[in-house]
Enzyme design. Structure first.
Site, mmCIF file in Angstrom:
data_model
loop_
_atom_site.group_PDB
_atom_site.id
_atom_site.type_symbol
_atom_site.label_atom_id
_atom_site.label_comp_id
_atom_site.label_asym_id
_atom_site.label_seq_id
_atom_site.Cartn_x
_atom_site.Cartn_y
_atom_site.Cartn_z
ATOM 1 N N CYS A 54 -28.799 -4.942 12.597
ATOM 2 C CA CYS A 54 -30.247 -4.899 12.825
ATOM 3 C C CYS A 54 -30.917 -6.271 12.697
ATOM 4 O O CYS A 54 -31.815 -6.599 13.469
ATOM 5 C CB CYS A 54 -30.917 -3.888 11.900
ATOM 6 S SG CYS A 54 -30.629 -4.146 10.143
ATOM 7 N N ASP A 96 -38.651 -2.097 16.180
ATOM 8 C CA ASP A 96 -37.585 -1.627 15.295
ATOM 9 C C ASP A 96 -36.262 -1.571 16.065
ATOM 10 O O ASP A 96 -36.164 -0.866 17.077
ATOM 11 C CB ASP A 96 -37.949 -0.233 14.770
ATOM 12 C CG ASP A 96 -37.050 0.235 13.645
ATOM 13 O OD1 ASP A 96 -35.932 -0.315 13.501
ATOM 14 O OD2 ASP A 96 -37.446 1.152 12.899
ATOM 15 N N HIS A 128 -33.503 -0.190 15.082
ATOM 16 C CA HIS A 128 -32.664 0.914 14.602
ATOM 17 C C HIS A 128 -32.646 2.111 15.543
ATOM 18 O O HIS A 128 -32.780 3.258 15.124
ATOM 19 C CB HIS A 128 -33.131 1.361 13.208
ATOM 20 C CG HIS A 128 -32.967 0.316 12.162
ATOM 21 N ND1 HIS A 128 -33.924 -0.651 11.934
ATOM 22 C CD2 HIS A 128 -31.962 0.079 11.282
ATOM 23 C CE1 HIS A 128 -33.526 -1.437 10.955
ATOM 24 N NE2 HIS A 128 -32.338 -1.022 10.545
#
Length: 474
Positions: free
Chosen positions: A163, A353, A355
């Site tokens: 990430c 993000d 993820h």
């Protein structure tokens, strides 16, 4: 006699022929048996490999599904932006109303200095639709699955560990968009190309994404494969966690390597501040060309703004930096949960993000789909939840821009209420060269000891602060 001899010869010939035929048949049977056995072994081996490959894909899919459930990508998380407060996105301000309800000073607090001389129409003219268009235009790098294995490993996905690398890729992609397309460029997904300018912009847009393609290739010099490969110099390997500072150094290394094979990067340099200090002479030496030219600068400043938690006095400083037009955003997040911060509203940071685990896209195919490289659902996080270790990025295309940055940035770095203008700034700027000021510290100290929250296995991620805007676009 002759007939007898011929008869005997014929009999002998028949026997020899029979024996030869039987021998040949026997040999053929043995060969067929061997071939069957070999084929059986090969089939068994192929079946085993197919099963292992299928097992790996199933595990990858299950991990992806779990990851997407864990981080809320399988449901529509609803929240909304305030209608009364402005929304800032990398130096641009947007509002649900076409004009502010109150004074500019009361709305934007410390960030007003960057726009004090602009008219209200210039600052708020696009409204919230402008924010949507600006946000969607940011290149979104996420976990991917089923890409070619990384060198020296069996990893075909970065789900669960990549990430921070993806956040670094997003910041770098934003710098490249500014460099090649300009900060005002917008991606219009539903619009057909109408003219030569739009065609050129589409080509540049795709070229930038191709540079980040998920495989080891000279055509994708900024891939996660290349970042992991160069990360070995920092003591990292595939599957390891990265912190913001180590990613900053990795971005510098990957850009330096890319410039050797790609002429497009000839006029672009990356400078990473050491010990949260920018040395002006070092930047000049890096960017100044012999023919009185200047290379565009990507400036990365890793900082640590607290011990275990973010010191709240730095919150307004961070949000004020996001109001500056030359800011590329901030890579950081929460411990074990990297995010790319691109804006804010009130006390909440707007972020992209990484993820979300998606299937790899073959970006070397003509007219490959761009949809998965652009996020349609903004998310917010309370700034109080931010990890103190982060890296702030700036893009300064000219020498004049760098000199302007040096002159104006100091007023954004010191927390409000401090008695001295040099007391506890986020980072500092020094004249001269780092070599003349201090001995270079050990790399381990400058990178790893400030990133324990990112690399310590005992820290668990929390997903209770996830929010997304109510307009999850079609």
């Amino acid at each position: 006699m002759m007939n007898g001899t011929n008869s005997v010869g014929s009999s002998s010939s028949f026997v020899n022929s029979s024996v030869t035929t039987d021998t040949k048949n026997s040999s053929d049977m043995k060969l067929e048996t061997v071939n069957r056995a070999t084929s059986s072994k090969e089939n068994t081996r192929d079946s085993s490999e197919d099963l292992l490959d299928l097992k790996g894909k199933v595990e990858s899919r299950l991990l992806s599904m779990w990851n997407n459930v864990k981080f809320g990508w399988t449901v529509k998380l609803k929240t909304s932006f305030s209608k009364e407060s402005p929304v800032w996105l990398l130096g641009r301000c947007y509002h649900r109303k076409l004009s502010p309800s109150g004074s500019l000073e009361s709305s934007t607090e410390i960030g007003t200095e960057a726009t004090a001389h602009d008219t209200v129409e210039q600052i708020y003219g696009e409204g919230i639709e402008g924010f949507k268009s600006d946000f969607i235009s940011k290149i979104w790098m996420t976990y991917r699955r089923e890409f070619p294995p990384m060198a020296g490993s069996t990893y075909t996905s970065d789900c669960g560990w990549g990430c921070m690398l993806r956040s670094g890729q997003m910041l770098l992609a934003q710098a490249l968009v500014c460099h090649f397309l300009g900060r005002s460029w917008r991606w219009l997904p539903e619009q057909n190309i109408q003219n030569a300018r739009e065609f050129q912009e589409d080509c540049l847009h795709r070229m930038i994404i191709k540079w980040f393609g998920d495989k080891s290739s000279v055509n994708s010099p900024l891939s996660i494969h290349q970042m992991v490969n160069l990360g070995e110099a920092l003591g990292k390997k595939a599957g390891d966690w990265y912190g913001p500072a180590s990613v900053a150094h990795c971005l510098k290394a990957v850009m330096a390597a890319a410039s050797k094979e790609n002429y497009e990067f000839d006029n672009l340099e990356v400078y990473v501040a050491q010990e949260s200090t920018i040395y002006i002479q070092d930047v000049n030496s890096l960017c100044r060309l012999s023919n009185i030219g200047w290379k565009s600068l990507i400036l990365l400043v890793p900082v640590k703004l607290g011990t275990d938690k973010l010191n709240p006095v730095y919150g307004p400083c961070l949000t004020s930096l996001l109001t500056l037009d030359f800011c590329l955003g901030i890579i950081g997040g929460r411990p074990k949960h990297s995010l790319y911060f691109v804006g804010y509203q009130d006390d909440r940071l707007i972020h992209l993000d990484p993820h979300y685990c998606q299937e790899v896209v073959d970006v070397w195919q003509p007219n490959f789909s761009l949809q998965s490289f652009h996020c349609r659902s903004p998310r917010k996080m309370p700034i109080s939840k931010m990890d103190p270790s982060c890296c702030i990025g700036f893009y300064l295309p000219t020498q004049h821009d760098f000199e302007t940055f040096v002159n104006v940035i100091k007023q954004f770095l010191v927390p409000q209420g401090m008695s001295s203008s040099n007391e506890y700034p986020i980072f500092t700027i020094q004249h001269g060269s780092r070599k003349t000021v201090m001995d270079p510290p050990q790399m381990r100290y400058s990178i790893y000891e400030s990133e324990l929250n990112w690399t310590t296995a005992t820290v668990h991620d929390s997903d209770t602060d996830l929010e997304s805007e109510e307009f999850v676009l079609v």
